[in-house]
Design a protein around this motif. Structure first.
Motif, mmCIF file in Angstrom:
data_model
loop_
_atom_site.group_PDB
_atom_site.id
_atom_site.type_symbol
_atom_site.label_atom_id
_atom_site.label_comp_id
_atom_site.label_asym_id
_atom_site.label_seq_id
_atom_site.Cartn_x
_atom_site.Cartn_y
_atom_site.Cartn_z
ATOM 1 N N PHE A 395 -34.692 32.090 33.753
ATOM 2 C CA PHE A 395 -34.764 31.710 35.164
ATOM 3 C C PHE A 395 -34.980 32.933 36.052
ATOM 4 C CE2 PHE A 395 -31.934 27.654 34.697
ATOM 5 C CZ PHE A 395 -32.966 27.035 34.016
ATOM 6 N N GLY A 396 -34.136 33.940 35.859
ATOM 7 C CA GLY A 396 -34.199 35.123 36.710
ATOM 8 C C GLY A 396 -35.522 35.850 36.614
ATOM 9 N N LEU A 399 -38.087 33.867 38.551
ATOM 10 C CA LEU A 399 -37.881 34.035 39.987
ATOM 11 C C LEU A 399 -38.455 35.364 40.459
ATOM 12 C CD1 LEU A 399 -34.180 32.784 40.394
ATOM 13 C CD2 LEU A 399 -36.276 31.496 40.805
ATOM 14 N N TYR A 403 -42.085 32.500 40.754
ATOM 15 C CA TYR A 403 -42.006 31.080 40.442
ATOM 16 C C TYR A 403 -40.695 30.506 40.978
ATOM 17 C CZ TYR A 403 -45.727 32.068 37.053
ATOM 18 O OH TYR A 403 -46.892 32.453 36.457
ATOM 19 N N ASN A 404 -40.722 29.235 41.338
ATOM 20 C CA ASN A 404 -39.499 28.537 41.713
ATOM 21 C C ASN A 404 -38.979 27.754 40.511
ATOM 22 O OD1 ASN A 404 -39.551 29.269 44.561
ATOM 23 N ND2 ASN A 404 -41.287 27.865 44.725
ATOM 24 N N ASN A 437 -30.076 33.613 43.244
ATOM 25 C CA ASN A 437 -30.802 33.580 44.517
ATOM 26 C C ASN A 437 -30.505 34.791 45.389
ATOM 27 O OD1 ASN A 437 -32.269 31.231 44.118
ATOM 28 N ND2 ASN A 437 -30.665 29.917 44.959
ATOM 29 N N MET A 448 -39.946 36.640 45.961
ATOM 30 C CA MET A 448 -38.970 36.110 45.017
ATOM 31 C C MET A 448 -38.969 34.587 45.066
ATOM 32 S SD MET A 448 -37.615 38.789 43.609
ATOM 33 C CE MET A 448 -36.091 38.179 42.866
ATOM 34 N N GLY A 449 -38.897 33.973 43.911
ATOM 35 C CA GLY A 449 -38.772 32.524 43.850
ATOM 36 C C GLY A 449 -37.352 32.089 44.162
ATOM 37 N N LYS A 450 -37.138 30.802 44.176
ATOM 38 C CA LYS A 450 -35.817 30.254 44.473
ATOM 39 C C LYS A 450 -35.366 29.335 43.346
ATOM 40 C CE LYS A 450 -33.203 27.376 47.707
ATOM 41 N NZ LYS A 450 -33.255 26.499 48.903
ATOM 42 N N LEU A 451 -34.095 29.457 42.987
ATOM 43 C CA LEU A 451 -33.478 28.551 42.026
ATOM 44 C C LEU A 451 -32.753 27.459 42.799
ATOM 45 C CD1 LEU A 451 -32.431 27.593 39.262
ATOM 46 C CD2 LEU A 451 -30.610 29.302 39.446
ATOM 47 N N THR A 477 -43.622 25.363 40.175
ATOM 48 C CA THR A 477 -42.179 25.186 40.159
ATOM 49 C C THR A 477 -41.789 24.673 38.780
ATOM 50 O OG1 THR A 477 -41.867 24.786 42.528
ATOM 51 C CG2 THR A 477 -40.265 23.800 41.054
#
Length: 791
Positions: A395-396, A399, A403-404, A437, A448-451, A477
């Motif tokens: 995930f990190g 991000l 990417y979200n 985040n 930066m993307g968002k989780l 996403t």
């Protein structure tokens, strides 16, 4: 075309006025996009008269042709499921209005949550593109959803969708629901289709306005549209417009409605149509002349006749790809695994950030002790990383690349098994903190993307549909739905069958939805053990014979290491195409010490491996039995192999990706064991479940001559498994023991073969045909052998 079912709009023609007014009113409020979910009833009339669907293409479809261009790989859908986006222009409105018509399956109202997910995502993306800092959900997109009266009252998906319409992570700023109230469901009268007085009464539980309007009066429908849009824009909530109307013909044009509603249809057949009544009204008021009306009618009929003639030669224009999708494509050849690894220092920093909180957040002491400190220790050591850590690293890292990630499902923030803790809740204020985040960008240019961590309401069907809508709208996403237990996905079976696995084939609509379905027989009983691998595999288009490189419609995997899971998640958005990914997710493996990974298994140059060879095999030529397994059972078998004195003669091969079936990779591994005579598929699921029925014919087709594939596992069972823990444990011991039965005899054969070969060499005799072990002809499987050098 007298024998074609059109599900015509006759009797409900004023619906076109209502929809036209809804679009116009929305445009006046600055809305730029409409997401419209249409019903069967009146679809063709609405598409051609309002949404500018080419009439010749509709008639081509009515005559039995395809809605896609000649040579298109897409199989199409029923004529009453046609969908193609449109752009409308209105006088006095500066910007055109984009109308996105939903592709939807025939399951009644199943498109409702999909429209919600699609419209919310579209609205957020438009706001981001405009850098709108004062954005409120619903500013740019208005969702409109058409329903039948019986389906709105009867389908559970309606209640599920309405129930989540006001939730923080699901609201789309309000949907305008239009009920085409024919006052009959197929052949069933209203008194038998619902307990309530009105078809719309189910919506009362979410405290939204319901506007009842008589479909005989088009101007009143326009007024209802104005009221509905004004309310929606003011309060950002759903609105229901219940249009009381009738159905001129039966459920379709081939039905005889008077069989079951004789009194109703005597009245319907004795009255004028709604357009005729309104025409008379306009003529009486002097706003229209009879000549003008006749001229308009004649022009419309002439356009239909021209379109009918053109339908014999027209070649439809395929729908345009939505924004964002133009950067991707459909793969034209079988995809290869690309590296998805990340710099280990960067991963280590992401891992630290994933458990770093603000000073204002008081973390629960048990989370501090059993989650945060162990993760930091393992990251420092670079080994022993568990599944939750690998997931956080995936995930990190995504991000950080812009990417979200949207993680949705029941209790996903903490995780069903208290393993994830992607969100931390302050013990003093209950404030939610999502550590990932709060990662810092390396530069001002880095986006930066968002989780988005979404603890959903307690339903499956509507939530899966919503996430499918997210994935369809935004390919960048990473949309994930996680079931509490894999078994619970069956409440969303309609979404799997009608959309996720078949949408691209039917409509050319790709999606990259990830479905995490916890799976494994560990005492959970018959409803907490199986994600029904067999059902997902049955939905795959993977060819049994393998003599084609057909692109798969879905990916079904059962990874056994955190690193494999890490690569799967990253691969999902790093590829230049999208396919749905179903993961038989871990339960006991989450904390299994042997099911961990080192940081360097996720480093640059590494990637997901569809097949994992036995890492403990020292001499492939000494192996007599090859066990092929998928999933967590590998660790039980590996433990028994290590304890067995003849274990060196066994190889345990893991199939991590079940579809598309990794023929070449598996052939490459199996062909190493050139003295093996016994090939076994081992699984913990019953024989009529799990992956055996799918994998067996594919494996058999690649085995050498004189070899077959045996089955070891539970026998056929009607339930997933036993709910008696002692019985389930006994079955597990029996099947794992059986997997190693008969090894002594196989090893004796190996010794005899070796002695015979040495004897023939000493006496300079030609090799004789002895046991099957030396007469394997791996090269005879040319379709696989030709590619084995690639690996």
């Amino acid at each position: 075309l007298p024998s074609v079912k059109r599900y015509g709009i006759e009797g409900s023609e004023s619906i076109v006025v209502l929809l036209d007014q809804l679009v116009f009113e929305a445009a006046q409020y600055g809305v730029t996009d409409i997401v419209a979910g249409l019903s069967h009833r009146g679809r063709l009339g609405i598409l051609t008269s309002l949404f500018e669907y080419p009439k010749d293409e509709v008639l081509r479809k009515l005559r039995g042709g395809s809605e896609f261009s000649d040579g298109s790989p897409h199989t199409g859908d029923m004529v009453v499921d046609l969908a193609k986006s449109a752009t409308l222009n209105y006088p006095g409105i500066d910007s055109p209005i984009n109308v996105d018509i939903l592709c939807n399956a025939c399951h009644l109202d199943s498109g409702m949550p999909i429209g919600m997910g699609k419209s919310r995502t579209k609205d957020i993306n438009i706001a981001r593109a405009k850098n709108n800092q004062n954005h409120t959900i619903g500013d740019h997109v208005l969702p409109v959803s058409l329903h039948g009266d019986s389906s709105f009252a009867g389908q559970g998906i309606v209640a599920e969708s309405l129930g989540m319409s006001g939730l923080t992570h699901f609201t789309n700023g309000g949907t305008v629901h239009v009920i085409i109230n024919n006052q009959v469901g197929y052949t069933t009268p209203a008194s038998h289709t619902r307990t309530t007085r009105y078809a719309s009464d189910i919506a009362k539980f979410v405290d939204i306005p319901i506007i009842h309007v008589n479909g005989d009066h088009p101007e009143e429908l326009a007024r209802a549209a104005r009221t509905a849009v004004a309310y929606r824009q003011k309060f950002r909530k759903d609105v229901v417009i219940d249009v009381w109307t009738f159905r001129k013909r039966g459920h379709n044009e081939l039905d005889e409605p008077s069989f079951t509603q004789p009194a109703m249809y005597k009245r319907i057949n004795s009255r004028k149509s709604i357009p005729a009544m309104y025409e008379d009204k306009l003529i009486e008021s002097g706003e229209l002349t009879r000549e003008k009306a006749d001229k308009v009618r004649k022009q419309w009929l002439e356009s239909l006749n021209i379109a009918f003639a053109d339908s014999f030669s027209c070649n439809p224009v395929d729908p345009t790809r939505p924004p964002g999708w133009s950067k991707l494509g459909a793969p034209h050849e079988y995809p290869t695994e690309e590296a998805t690894g990340v710099n280990t220092n960067e991963l280590s920093n992401i891992g630290v950030k994933s458990v770093t909180t603000s000073e204002s957040v008081t973390v629960h002491p048990r989370i501090e002790r059993f989650h945060i400190k162990p993760r930091l220790k393992k990251l420092q050591e670079g080994a022993g990383l568990d599944w939750a850590t690998a997931e956080a690293l995936a995930f990190g890292s995504l991000l950080a690349e812009g990417y979200n990630v949207r993680l949705s499902g029941q209790d996903v923030g903490r995780g069903t098994f208290s393993q994830r803790h992607a969100m931390l809740v302050c013990q003093e204020t209950e404030k939610v903190y999502v550590p990932l985040n709060h990662m810092d960008a390396d530069s001002q240019e880095q986006r930066m993307g968002k989780l988005e961590v979404v603890n959903s309401n307690l339903c499956e069907g509507a939530v899966v549909g919503f996430e499918y809508g997210v994935s369809v709208e935004d390919p960048f996403t990473l949309a994930i739905w996680e079931a509490q237990f894999g078994d619970f996905y069956n409440n969303s079976q309609t979404m799997f069958d009608g959309y996720i696995v078949s949408g691209e084939t039917k409509w050319g609509q790709q999606n990259g939805l990830v479905l995490l379905l916890p799976h494994g027989f560990d005492g959970g009983g018959p409803d907490h053990s199986s994600c029904r691998l067999e059902r997902h595999l049955q939905l795959s288009n993977d060819p049994v014979d393998g003599h084609t490189d057909a692109m798969p419609n879905i990916y079904v995997t059962y990874p056994t290491t955190p690193a494999q899971f890490f690569h799967l998640l990253r691969r999902q958005v790093k590829r230049n195409f999208r396919k749905p990914l179903i993961v038989a997710a871990p339960k006991t493996m989450l904390r299994l010490a042997s099911a961990t990974s080192a940081l360097n298994e996720m480093s640059p140059g590494t990637c997901f491996k569809p097949v994992l060879d036995d890492p403990t095999t020292r001499d492939p030529h000494s192996v007599k039995r090859v066990m092929v397994v998928s999933g967590k059972l590998y660790y039980d078998l590996a433990k028994l192999k290590n304890e067995n004195p003849l274990g060196e003669h066994v190889a345990i091969v893991r199939v991590e990706e079940l579809t598309p079936f990794p023929r070449r990779e598996l052939f490459h591994v199996l062909s190493r064991y050139d003295n093996a005579t016994d090939f076994v598929w081992v699984q913990e699921e019953p024989r009529n479940a799990g992956a055996y029925a799918f994998a067996a014919p594919r494996i058999k087709s690649m085995l050498p001559q004189h070899a077959t594939l045996r089955y070891v596992g539970r026998s056929e069972h009607a339930a997933t498994c036993s709910g008696v823990e002692t019985q389930q444990a006994a079955e597990h011991v029996q099947l794992t023991t059986e997997a190693f039965d008969g090894l002594r005899g196989l090893v004796a054969d190996l010794v005899i073969d070796s002695i015979a070969t040495q004897h023939e060499k000493q006496h300079d005799k030609p090799a004789s045909v002895i046991s099957a072990s030396v007469s394997h002809r791996w090269a005879s499987r040319a379709v696989y052998a030709a590619h084995s050098s690639d690996h």
